[in-house]
Design a protein around this motif. Structure first.
Motif, PDB file in Angstrom:
ATOM      1  N   PHE A  44       0.830  -1.204   0.000  1.00 46.56           N
ATOM      2  CA  PHE A  44       0.000   0.000   0.000  1.00 46.56           C
ATOM      3  C   PHE A  44       0.864   1.254   0.000  1.00 46.56           C
ATOM      4  O   PHE A  44       0.535   2.231  -0.673  1.00 46.56           O
ATOM      5  CB  PHE A  44      -0.947  -0.002   1.204  1.00 46.56           C
ATOM      6  CG  PHE A  44      -2.265  -0.656   0.925  1.00 46.56           C
ATOM      7  CD1 PHE A  44      -3.357   0.100   0.551  1.00 46.56           C
ATOM      8  CD2 PHE A  44      -2.417  -2.021   1.046  1.00 46.56           C
ATOM      9  CE1 PHE A  44      -4.577  -0.482   0.295  1.00 46.56           C
ATOM     10  CE2 PHE A  44      -3.631  -2.622   0.794  1.00 46.56           C
ATOM     11  CZ  PHE A  44      -4.719  -1.862   0.421  1.00 46.56           C
ATOM     12  N   LEU A  45       1.967   1.248   0.742  1.00 48.07           N
ATOM     13  CA  LEU A  45       2.865   2.392   0.768  1.00 48.07           C
ATOM     14  C   LEU A  45       3.476   2.637  -0.605  1.00 48.07           C
ATOM     15  O   LEU A  45       3.562   3.783  -1.062  1.00 48.07           O
ATOM     16  CB  LEU A  45       3.962   2.183   1.809  1.00 48.07           C
ATOM     17  CG  LEU A  45       4.989   3.296   1.937  1.00 48.07           C
ATOM     18  CD1 LEU A  45       4.311   4.578   2.436  1.00 48.07           C
ATOM     19  CD2 LEU A  45       6.099   2.869   2.875  1.00 48.07           C
ATOM     20  N   ALA A  46       3.885   1.578  -1.279  1.00 45.04           N
ATOM     21  CA  ALA A  46       4.471   1.726  -2.609  1.00 45.04           C
ATOM     22  C   ALA A  46       3.459   2.310  -3.600  1.00 45.04           C
ATOM     23  O   ALA A  46       3.789   3.209  -4.385  1.00 45.04           O
ATOM     24  CB  ALA A  46       4.976   0.373  -3.109  1.00 45.04           C
ATOM     25  N   PHE A  47       2.220   1.813  -3.565  1.00 46.22           N
ATOM     26  CA  PHE A  47       1.192   2.353  -4.454  1.00 46.22           C
ATOM     27  C   PHE A  47       0.873   3.808  -4.112  1.00 46.22           C
ATOM     28  O   PHE A  47       0.656   4.623  -5.005  1.00 46.22           O
ATOM     29  CB  PHE A  47      -0.085   1.508  -4.392  1.00 46.22           C
ATOM     30  CG  PHE A  47      -0.072   0.353  -5.337  1.00 46.22           C
ATOM     31  CD1 PHE A  47      -0.410   0.526  -6.667  1.00 46.22           C
ATOM     32  CD2 PHE A  47       0.302  -0.910  -4.904  1.00 46.22           C
ATOM     33  CE1 PHE A  47      -0.401  -0.539  -7.546  1.00 46.22           C
ATOM     34  CE2 PHE A  47       0.317  -1.976  -5.770  1.00 46.22           C
ATOM     35  CZ  PHE A  47      -0.029  -1.798  -7.104  1.00 46.22           C
ATOM     36  N   TYR A  48       0.857   4.125  -2.819  1.00 44.05           N
ATOM     37  CA  TYR A  48       0.586   5.499  -2.413  1.00 44.05           C
ATOM     38  C   TYR A  48       1.669   6.446  -2.940  1.00 44.05           C
ATOM     39  O   TYR A  48       1.366   7.502  -3.491  1.00 44.05           O
ATOM     40  CB  TYR A  48       0.486   5.594  -0.894  1.00 44.05           C
ATOM     41  CG  TYR A  48       0.236   6.998  -0.422  1.00 44.05           C
ATOM     42  CD1 TYR A  48      -1.036   7.544  -0.456  1.00 44.05           C
ATOM     43  CD2 TYR A  48       1.270   7.790   0.074  1.00 44.05           C
ATOM     44  CE1 TYR A  48      -1.281   8.830  -0.029  1.00 44.05           C
ATOM     45  CE2 TYR A  48       1.045   9.086   0.508  1.00 44.05           C
ATOM     46  CZ  TYR A  48      -0.235   9.596   0.451  1.00 44.05           C
ATOM     47  OH  TYR A  48      -0.474  10.877   0.868  1.00 44.05           O
ATOM     48  N   LEU A  49       2.912   6.049  -2.744  1.00 46.86           N
ATOM     49  CA  LEU A  49       4.007   6.913  -3.176  1.00 46.86           C
ATOM     50  C   LEU A  49       4.074   7.011  -4.702  1.00 46.86           C
ATOM     51  O   LEU A  49       4.482   8.038  -5.238  1.00 46.86           O
ATOM     52  CB  LEU A  49       5.332   6.391  -2.617  1.00 46.86           C
ATOM     53  CG  LEU A  49       5.486   6.510  -1.106  1.00 46.86           C
ATOM     54  CD1 LEU A  49       6.786   5.860  -0.661  1.00 46.86           C
ATOM     55  CD2 LEU A  49       5.410   7.954  -0.664  1.00 46.86           C
ATOM     56  N   ARG A  50       3.689   5.966  -5.407  1.00 46.10           N
ATOM     57  CA  ARG A  50       3.782   5.966  -6.868  1.00 46.10           C
ATOM     58  C   ARG A  50       2.633   6.721  -7.527  1.00 46.10           C
ATOM     59  O   ARG A  50       2.817   7.493  -8.458  1.00 46.10           O
ATOM     60  CB  ARG A  50       3.815   4.522  -7.373  1.00 46.10           C
ATOM     61  CG  ARG A  50       3.742   4.357  -8.857  1.00 46.10           C
ATOM     62  CD  ARG A  50       5.017   4.895  -9.523  1.00 46.10           C
ATOM     63  NE  ARG A  50       5.026   4.623 -10.926  1.00 46.10           N
ATOM     64  CZ  ARG A  50       4.706   5.522 -11.858  1.00 46.10           C
ATOM     65  NH1 ARG A  50       4.370   6.730 -11.502  1.00 46.10           N
ATOM     66  NH2 ARG A  50       4.730   5.208 -13.129  1.00 46.10           N
ATOM     67  N   PHE A  51       1.411   6.496  -7.061  1.00 42.06           N
ATOM     68  CA  PHE A  51       0.244   7.012  -7.777  1.00 42.06           C
ATOM     69  C   PHE A  51      -0.458   8.182  -7.093  1.00 42.06           C
ATOM     70  O   PHE A  51      -1.091   8.987  -7.768  1.00 42.06           O
ATOM     71  CB  PHE A  51      -0.771   5.893  -7.998  1.00 42.06           C
ATOM     72  CG  PHE A  51      -0.255   4.788  -8.869  1.00 42.06           C
ATOM     73  CD1 PHE A  51       0.024   5.030 -10.211  1.00 42.06           C
ATOM     74  CD2 PHE A  51      -0.033   3.527  -8.361  1.00 42.06           C
ATOM     75  CE1 PHE A  51       0.510   4.020 -11.024  1.00 42.06           C
ATOM     76  CE2 PHE A  51       0.451   2.512  -9.159  1.00 42.06           C
ATOM     77  CZ  PHE A  51       0.721   2.760 -10.491  1.00 42.06           C
TER      78      PHE A  51
END
Length: 53
Positions: A44-51
């Motif tokens: 979830f953190l990776a998706f938050y930071l990416r998108f």
């Protein structure tokens, strides 16, 4: 949608995913549950930071 509202909804979605995985698959397995919970939060953190950032 307002930025703050989107962040709150995203956090609620993450919490729901963690609790659902705990209840459905890892009820009596502490270490497996901990590892999966950390993995879900990192995804979830990776998706938050990416998108969303």
């Amino acid at each position: 949608m307002e930025r703050g509202t989107l962040t709150v909804l995203y956090a609620v979605l993450m919490i729901v995913a963690v609790v659902a995985l705990d209840v459905l698959f890892f009820r009596n397995r502490f270490w497996e549950r901990l590892i999966v919970n950390v993995g879900v939060v990192l995804i979830f953190l990776a998706f938050y930071l990416r998108f969303l950032k």
